[in-house]
Write a protein that holds these residues in place. Structure first.
Motif, PDB file in Angstrom:
ATOM      1  N   GLU A  85     -41.689  63.122   7.662  1.00  0.00           N
ATOM      2  CA  GLU A  85     -40.939  63.547   8.830  1.00  0.00           C
ATOM      3  C   GLU A  85     -40.499  62.640   9.759  1.00  0.00           C
ATOM      4  O   GLU A  85     -39.670  62.672  10.840  1.00  0.00           O
ATOM      5  CB  GLU A  85     -41.527  64.850   9.588  1.00  0.00           C
ATOM      6  CG  GLU A  85     -41.643  65.991   8.778  1.00  0.00           C
ATOM      7  CD  GLU A  85     -42.307  67.066   9.328  1.00  0.00           C
ATOM      8  OE1 GLU A  85     -42.601  67.026  10.569  1.00  0.00           O
ATOM      9  OE2 GLU A  85     -42.487  67.944   8.943  1.00  0.00           O
ATOM     10  N   VAL A  86     -41.041  61.436   9.539  1.00  0.00           N
ATOM     11  CA  VAL A  86     -40.811  60.242  10.772  1.00  0.00           C
ATOM     12  C   VAL A  86     -39.383  59.849  10.623  1.00  0.00           C
ATOM     13  O   VAL A  86     -38.713  59.549   9.468  1.00  0.00           O
ATOM     14  CB  VAL A  86     -41.645  58.997  10.689  1.00  0.00           C
ATOM     15  CG1 VAL A  86     -41.249  57.950  11.541  1.00  0.00           C
ATOM     16  CG2 VAL A  86     -43.063  59.548  10.672  1.00  0.00           C
ATOM     17  N   GLU A  87     -38.618  59.567  11.582  1.00  0.00           N
ATOM     18  CA  GLU A  87     -37.158  59.130  11.543  1.00  0.00           C
ATOM     19  C   GLU A  87     -37.214  57.675  12.225  1.00  0.00           C
ATOM     20  O   GLU A  87     -38.228  57.337  12.752  1.00  0.00           O
ATOM     21  CB  GLU A  87     -36.257  59.869  12.514  1.00  0.00           C
ATOM     22  CG  GLU A  87     -36.352  61.323  11.979  1.00  0.00           C
ATOM     23  CD  GLU A  87     -35.327  61.744  10.724  1.00  0.00           C
ATOM     24  OE1 GLU A  87     -34.546  60.761  10.540  1.00  0.00           O
ATOM     25  OE2 GLU A  87     -35.653  62.541  10.072  1.00  0.00           O
ATOM     26  N   PRO A  88     -35.997  57.019  12.053  1.00  0.00           N
ATOM     27  CA  PRO A  88     -36.005  55.747  12.657  1.00  0.00           C
ATOM     28  C   PRO A  88     -36.089  55.961  14.314  1.00  0.00           C
ATOM     29  O   PRO A  88     -35.270  56.898  14.887  1.00  0.00           O
ATOM     30  CB  PRO A  88     -34.612  55.003  12.276  1.00  0.00           C
ATOM     31  CG  PRO A  88     -34.375  55.949  10.680  1.00  0.00           C
ATOM     32  CD  PRO A  88     -34.945  57.314  10.921  1.00  0.00           C
ATOM     33  N   MET A  89     -36.959  55.087  15.015  1.00  0.00           N
ATOM     34  CA  MET A  89     -37.137  55.392  16.275  1.00  0.00           C
ATOM     35  C   MET A  89     -36.698  54.271  17.106  1.00  0.00           C
ATOM     36  O   MET A  89     -36.528  53.132  16.625  1.00  0.00           O
ATOM     37  CB  MET A  89     -38.684  55.777  16.742  1.00  0.00           C
ATOM     38  CG  MET A  89     -39.307  56.791  15.475  1.00  0.00           C
ATOM     39  SD  MET A  89     -38.680  58.456  15.901  1.00  0.00           S
ATOM     40  CE  MET A  89     -39.247  58.606  17.574  1.00  0.00           C
ATOM     41  N   ILE A  90     -36.649  54.537  18.473  1.00  0.00           N
ATOM     42  CA  ILE A  90     -36.283  53.252  19.406  1.00  0.00           C
ATOM     43  C   ILE A  90     -37.208  53.520  20.747  1.00  0.00           C
ATOM     44  O   ILE A  90     -37.347  54.676  21.108  1.00  0.00           O
ATOM     45  CB  ILE A  90     -34.852  53.373  19.789  1.00  0.00           C
ATOM     46  CG1 ILE A  90     -34.672  52.133  20.596  1.00  0.00           C
ATOM     47  CG2 ILE A  90     -34.321  54.530  20.460  1.00  0.00           C
ATOM     48  CD1 ILE A  90     -33.114  51.740  20.789  1.00  0.00           C
ATOM     49  N   ALA A  91     -37.895  52.558  21.109  1.00  0.00           N
ATOM     50  CA  ALA A  91     -38.562  52.473  22.417  1.00  0.00           C
ATOM     51  C   ALA A  91     -37.595  51.936  23.394  1.00  0.00           C
ATOM     52  O   ALA A  91     -37.443  50.704  23.546  1.00  0.00           O
ATOM     53  CB  ALA A  91     -39.854  51.889  22.319  1.00  0.00           C
TER      54      ALA A  91
END
Length: 790
Positions: A314-320
């Protein structure tokens, strides 16, 4: 995607969650496991917290390294140490001053931070020469500049299943290879070099339960940011050990696991450890060290103090987004709500900078409804892996970076990785597309390389995006920002001309990768001196390498003057002592101290020096020498009179009080010490006459340890307990009577008097859980002084 279970949990063989705390049903559990075909003959005897708590991997490793007679208070000795070129000079100097004769365990001195040698003339290379001379004299292992970043070298050459490594860098994490790594300030390494121990209470152990398999386009940074974004703000894993279990582990490559693991530092956990398997065994075989593999897994039933459950599928491409790795959004969500999110980031960032002359703006990155970034970087211990760069090259192959403002740089994490990428054609593909390929370097992680232009936004697969971590200088009108992303999405953005693009929106093939490790370059360039000290050889000093200033033992009483007040929810070590070019001066305590709080409170150094001058005047007063500065003497007398109160004049003379009371500066911050392990965040305050910090809490154990090792008292204050106190202000005095006796006796609740123009008010400060050695170090005035007394 990521769920927190904030209570104890039982896990069977590292793969099956049985239940929580005492609510577990033995009957249901036996039925569950029997249906799965598992042997349940001994199950009932293991469903006991005291027994099952000892079945974690962490417990086994800690006990094998514990030199104390109990399992609640640990005295740890490590198997190896690691430092880089902005920490090993100070560590060696401190150990030398304390009587060092030989490095007793492997100590690896790498050169991956100031390796460009671009600041201050010869001073960076002088440090490198000093490092090689130290390795020769004391029997160390010296890795020259550009050969490998510190943690990649330790993975390739020093990690082993069941071992423990202590590093003077916060990202000392090798848990996915079966090694428990801990990042601490330099004085903790000094203790190990002198045969002493790392003393901690037994930490809680949190299970990170991985299940499922990541979709194509999702990389290790995406998983790591998802975890950080969930746990950091709650402080759920602070100073705890993360133990990675669950069936999802076995769906991940070793580089993928390493990429998640190194980022656990940003959760504020103490360390990490993973189950090991055939892939780990293959890793050690490829690296020529098959004997270092051991299968690590929890006992039949293990009890954990909490659980973080991660469904990898379920992990999507992320941004911090700026200015913290926990400021996490999915890239899809960010793209959809860019203006709203960026306005919030701008408002929060403006508050953090606390500088009205700098206009922090990111909404201007929205162009035609899409986010346009200025730069991409993949580097260091988190981004520069073989797998990451190989996959980037496949995405970028036959593409073009274009000749507009966007630029993209890639740093393989070691020369062996670089060699393999050359052999398989990956480097050629990257260079042809317009990507700049450089050597192993940590600069983009801490602000010493690839600084973007003013108002620039850089997307990076590195470790941190704190304010000015990319190298900008608000004091001179410069500001830029970093957002953390996975290398796959950075590559996707690159082929889209800098328009922010998640990797799940492009075609990515599931490519098999083969890796061959070639250590010839290490054999030719690394100095291996362990157990071969050349005692008669000399340390080689450059003009910037200076000894520590003299530090006085703690007096009977102290009078503190507040030199800075920081009310931000969290204060990073970057804000306490900036990274980037400032780091070039870490071998010179006096020069480096000039940068203390320079990007957060530029007036701090001047205030601290003023307080230091009062202490000098006090010393003159004690020695009865002539002193022409009558006004400052009168200020001393006035404050001391106010401190003791008129009613106490008869009990102690003013002269005796001044003689028995040290004067030093103090910083108040709500929660200082997040981020780096750098001891200089504390030592610079000490060099400027700092005696203490006061905080509601300390963000990390390592920062608190640094304070103690530099003879500074780590006070905490409970605002509810001191409800009548409105808070500290710059210029306040704080008088603490009988502090030496209080520290010596282990008194945890200490009465202090705050003195200002409004009058006096008594408050309660706390100093909790000091070990005997920590008390003695504070009493001696520093770890250096303490070692001299032994």
């Amino acid at each position: 995607m990521v769920e927190i279970i904030d209570r104890g949990v039982y896990i069977y063989k590292g793969k099956t969650i049985l239940g929580y705390e005492n609510k577990i049903s033995l009957e249901d559990t036996e039925r569950q496991l029997k249906n799965a075909g598992e042997d349940i003959s001994n199950l009932s005897s293991f469903l006991n917290q005291d027994i099952a708590r000892k079945n974690t991997i962490a417990f086994d490793i800690l006990m094998k390294h514990n030199k104390s007679d109990e399992d609640k208070k640990l005295n740890i000795k490590f198997d190896a140490l690691a430092s880089h070129d902005i920490t090993y000079v100070g560590i060696t100097q401190t150990a030398k001053a304390s009587g060092l004769k030989e490095f007793p365990i492997p100590y690896i001195l790498t050169n991956c931070h100031n390796s460009l040698c671009t600041v201050g003339g010869t001073i960076n290379e002088d440090d490198h020469i000093f490092g090689l001379s130290a390795a020769k004299k004391y029997g160390g292992i010296y890795v020259p500049a550009h050969q490998a970043v510190i943690h990649q070298y330790m993975r390739e050459m020093m990690a082993s299943c069941g071992s423990m490594i202590l590093g003077s860098d916060s990202h000392t994490r090798y848990g996915s290879l079966g090694t428990m790594g801990i990042g601490e300030g330099g004085p903790e390494l000094v203790k190990q070099l002198l045969g002493k121990t790392y003393d901690i209470s037994y930490p809680e152990v949190i299970a990170v339960y991985l299940e499922g398999k990541p979709k194509l386009g999702v990389g290790p940074q995406d998983v790591a940011l998802s975890i950080i974004g969930t746990v950091f703000k709650r402080g759920f894993v602070k100073n705890k050990i993360l133990e990675f279990v669950g069936p999802g582990i076995y769906n991940l490559s070793i580089d993928f696991r390493n990429g998640i693991d190194v980022m656990t530092t940003e959760t504020t956990c103490l360390s990490s450890i993973w189950c090991t398997d055939e892939k780990v065994k293959e890793y050690y075989t490829i690296h020529g060290r098959p004997e270092t593999y051991t299968k690590l897994e929890p006992g039949e039933v293990a009890y954990y103090d909490g659980l973080v459950r991660v469904d990898l599928s379920e992990v999507e491409p992320m941004i911090a987004l700026p200015f913290h790795p926990s400021n996490v959004f999915s890239i899809a969500e960010f793209n959809k709500n860019a203006e709203e999110i960026l306005k919030s980031v701008e408002a929060e960032g403006q508050k953090q900078m606390d500088n009205p002359d700098i206009q922090f703006k990111l909404t201007d990155k929205i162009i035609n409804g899409r986010i346009k970034v200025d730069q991409g970087i993949v580097a260091g211990c988190s981004g520069g892996s073989y797998e990451n760069i190989f996959k980037i090259s496949e995405i970028i192959s036959s593409q073009s970076m274009g000749n507009d403002y966007f630029n993209f740089s890639v740093y393989p994490a070691s020369q062996p990785i670089y060699i393999e990428l050359i052999k398989n054609g990956s480097i050629e593909k990257l260079i042809e597309a317009g990507v700049t390929v450089k050597t192993a370097f940590c600069g983009p992680c801490f602000g010493a390389g690839d600084v973007p232009g003013n108002n620039g936004l850089s997307i990076r697969h590195t470790t941190r995006n704190f304010p000015n971590r990319e190298g900008s200088k608000p004091s001179t009108g410069q500001i830029a920002s970093v957002a953390l992303m996975d290398s796959l999405s950075i590559a996707a953005t690159a082929i889209n001309g800098g328009v922010l693009t998640p990797a799940t929106e492009i075609n990515i093939s599931d490519i098999e990768m083969e890796y061959n490790f070639n250590d010839t370059v290490y054999k030719n360039r690394v100095y291996y001196g362990f157990k071969k000290p050349i005692v008669e050889s000399d340390l080689k000093y450059g003009p910037n390498i200076a000894d520590w200033t003299e530090m006085q033992p703690l007096a009977d009483n102290i009078l503190l003057k507040v030199a800075s007040v920081i009310n931000d929810p969290v204060t990073t070590t970057d804000e306490l002592i900036p990274s980037g070019e400032t780091s070039s001066y870490r071998s010179n305590p006096l020069k480096l101290a000039e940068f203390t709080l320079s990007r957060k409170d530029p007036n701090y150094v001047g205030r601290a020096k003023d307080v230091q001058e009062l202490e000098r005047l006090r010393q003159v007063f004690i020695s009865n020498k002539n002193n022409k500065d009558i006004d400052n003497i009168k200020e001393l007398e006035r404050v001391f009179l106010q401190a003791i109160g008129e009613k106490n004049i008869k009990d102690i003379s003013l002269e005796d009080l001044i003689k028995s009371t040290q004067i030093g500066s103090v910083i108040y911050a709500v929660k200082p010490g997040d981020g780096s392990a750098r001891e200089q965040a504390a030592s610079c305050q000490k060099v400027l006459g700092g005696f203490a910090n006061i905080a509601e809490d300390y963000a990390t154990k390592r920062y608190r340890s640094n304070l103690i090792n530099w003879g500074m008292i780590p006070f905490t204050i409970n605002t509810i307990e001191n409800s009548g106190f409105s808070g500290f202000e710059v210029g306040d005095y704080i008088f603490i009577e009988n502090i030496r006796k209080a520290i010596k006796d282990g008194k945890e609740n200490i009465t202090a008097r705050v003195i200002n123009n409004k009058g006096n008010i008594d408050i309660i400060l706390h100093v909790n859980d000091l070990t005997k050695d920590e008390k003695d170090i504070i009493l001696a005035g520093s770890l250096i002084n303490y070692n001299k007394l032994l």
